[in-house]
Structures are given as structure tokens and as C-alpha cells.
Design a protein around this motif. Structure first.
Motif, PDB file in Angstrom:
ATOM      1  N   MET A 121      22.076 -50.807  28.325  1.00  0.00           N
ATOM      2  CA  MET A 121      21.666 -50.907  26.935  1.00  0.00           C
ATOM      3  C   MET A 121      22.277 -49.768  26.121  1.00  0.00           C
ATOM      4  O   MET A 121      22.550 -49.945  24.946  1.00  0.00           O
ATOM      5  N   LYS A 122      22.478 -48.630  26.767  1.00  0.00           N
ATOM      6  CA  LYS A 122      23.108 -47.509  26.058  1.00  0.00           C
ATOM      7  C   LYS A 122      24.541 -47.852  25.672  1.00  0.00           C
ATOM      8  O   LYS A 122      24.998 -47.491  24.586  1.00  0.00           O
ATOM      9  N   ALA A 123      25.249 -48.548  26.555  1.00  0.00           N
ATOM     10  CA  ALA A 123      26.627 -48.942  26.257  1.00  0.00           C
ATOM     11  C   ALA A 123      26.653 -49.937  25.090  1.00  0.00           C
ATOM     12  O   ALA A 123      27.500 -49.829  24.197  1.00  0.00           O
ATOM     13  N   LEU A 124      25.722 -50.884  25.103  1.00  0.00           N
ATOM     14  CA  LEU A 124      25.640 -51.848  24.006  1.00  0.00           C
ATOM     15  C   LEU A 124      25.335 -51.146  22.689  1.00  0.00           C
ATOM     16  O   LEU A 124      25.925 -51.459  21.654  1.00  0.00           O
ATOM     17  N   THR A 125      24.436 -50.181  22.729  1.00  0.00           N
ATOM     18  CA  THR A 125      24.102 -49.413  21.534  1.00  0.00           C
ATOM     19  C   THR A 125      25.337 -48.682  21.007  1.00  0.00           C
ATOM     20  O   THR A 125      25.608 -48.702  19.795  1.00  0.00           O
ATOM     21  N   LEU A 126      26.084 -48.065  21.900  1.00  0.00           N
ATOM     22  CA  LEU A 126      27.296 -47.357  21.493  1.00  0.00           C
ATOM     23  C   LEU A 126      28.316 -48.317  20.883  1.00  0.00           C
ATOM     24  O   LEU A 126      28.922 -48.023  19.842  1.00  0.00           O
ATOM     25  N   ILE A 127      28.492 -49.476  21.510  1.00  0.00           N
ATOM     26  CA  ILE A 127      29.437 -50.469  21.006  1.00  0.00           C
ATOM     27  C   ILE A 127      29.008 -50.976  19.628  1.00  0.00           C
ATOM     28  O   ILE A 127      29.823 -51.058  18.705  1.00  0.00           O
ATOM     29  N   GLU A 128      27.732 -51.319  19.493  1.00  0.00           N
ATOM     30  CA  GLU A 128      27.217 -51.783  18.197  1.00  0.00           C
ATOM     31  C   GLU A 128      27.430 -50.743  17.103  1.00  0.00           C
ATOM     32  O   GLU A 128      27.944 -51.059  16.026  1.00  0.00           O
TER      33      GLU A 128
END
Length: 161
Positions: free
Chosen positions: A1-8
Motif C-alpha cells: 500500500m505504501k508503494a501505491l501511495t507513492l505512485i498515486e
């Protein structure tokens, strides 16, 4: 979820900054140089729309969506839990609806081969943000549902919802 947050955050931020930059360039060339840049409107509109739609998922993640709390705050714990369950289920259903209908829009536009007037970008690329947004919202609602149904209530704070 941290990676998705960074990407978003990264994609939304980049699109927003470049969209605003192109918008300012367009205003400068129109009013200072006296030359209209018709392509700029299409590009910055698309960039800002994409940034905003990705921002929907960010707002859900950070609990920044508009909510009406007047009745919820006065409700008891059982009613609050029921309301949270309904909200999660409706949210998951809504996100799936957005993803599905968005994909139908993309496929229809792709089959029709329509392109934008000034730049000639295929319209299906503009529409692609709809199913992407649906998937992002689905992921975020599932994350919230996981926290609600799986984690112990002592680990869940009101801020999570």
C-alpha cells in the motif's frame, strides 16, 4: 500500500504541476505574445482531470471526502458500525461500477477511433482514467474493509473512517 501511495502521489503531483505549467504558458502566450496555443487547452485539461481523478483515491485514503456527520456523531456504537459497513459495501460497489463503465467507455472510444481536435490524441486515452480511478478506489475501499472487518476493533481508530 505504501508503494501505491507513492505512485498515486507522484503521478498526481507531476500531472498537476505540468498541467498548471502548460496553463500558465497558454495564458502568457495568449495575453502577452498575442498568440493562442489551442493545443495547450487539450493537454492541460487532460492532465488536470487525470490528477484530480487520481486524487479521489488519495482523498479516500486520507479520509478527506465530504461527509455528513451530524446524525452519525449522535448514533450509538452499533449504528455507527452498521453505517460503516454500509458505506464500505456501497463504496466497493460504486468503485466496481466506475471501473466497469469506464472500461466500456474506453473500449467504445477505441473502436470508434475518435481523436481530439487540436492534438490528435485518441480519446480513449482520456477516458482511461475512469477505469483506473475505479480500480484505485476499489483497492482503497478494500483496504478500509480489511481494517474494519479483520483488524481488532482496539486497533481501529475513528480516523480510519
Amino acid at each position: 500500500m505504501k508503494a501505491l501511495t507513492l505512485i498515486e502521489n507522484t503521478i498526481s503531483g507531476i500531472l498537476f504541476v505540468f498541467g498548471i505549467g502548460i496553463s500558465l504558458y497558454s495564458v502568457f502566450t495568449r495575453y502577452v505574445l498575442g498568440q493562442s496555443q489551442s493545443w495547450a487547452t487539450e493537454i492541460y485539461t487532460m492532465m488536470l482531470v487525470w490528477a484530480i481523478f487520481i486524487g479521489f483515491s488519495t482523498a479516500l485514503r486520507e479520509n478527506k471526502h465530504i461527509s455528513i456527520d451530524i446524525l452519525y456523531d449522535k448514533a450509538g456504537p452499533a449504528l455507527k458500525k452498521f453505517c460503516q459497513m454500509i458505506t464500505l459495501l456501497v463504496g466497493i460497489g460504486f468503485s466496481l461500477f466506475i471501473a466497469w463503465t469506464g472500461m466500456e467507455m474506453v473500449l467504445t472510444a477505441y473502436d470508434q477511433g475518435i481523436k481530439t481536435i487540436d492534438v490528435g490524441v485518441p480519446v480513449w486515452i482520456n477516458y482511461l482514467i475512469m477505469p483506473i480511478t475505479g480500480v484505485l478506489l476499489f483497492i482503497r475501499f478494500c483496504e478500509k474493509a480489511y481494517r474494519f472487518f479483520i483488524k481488532k476493533e482496539t486497533e481501529i481508530s475513528e480516523v480510519d473512517y
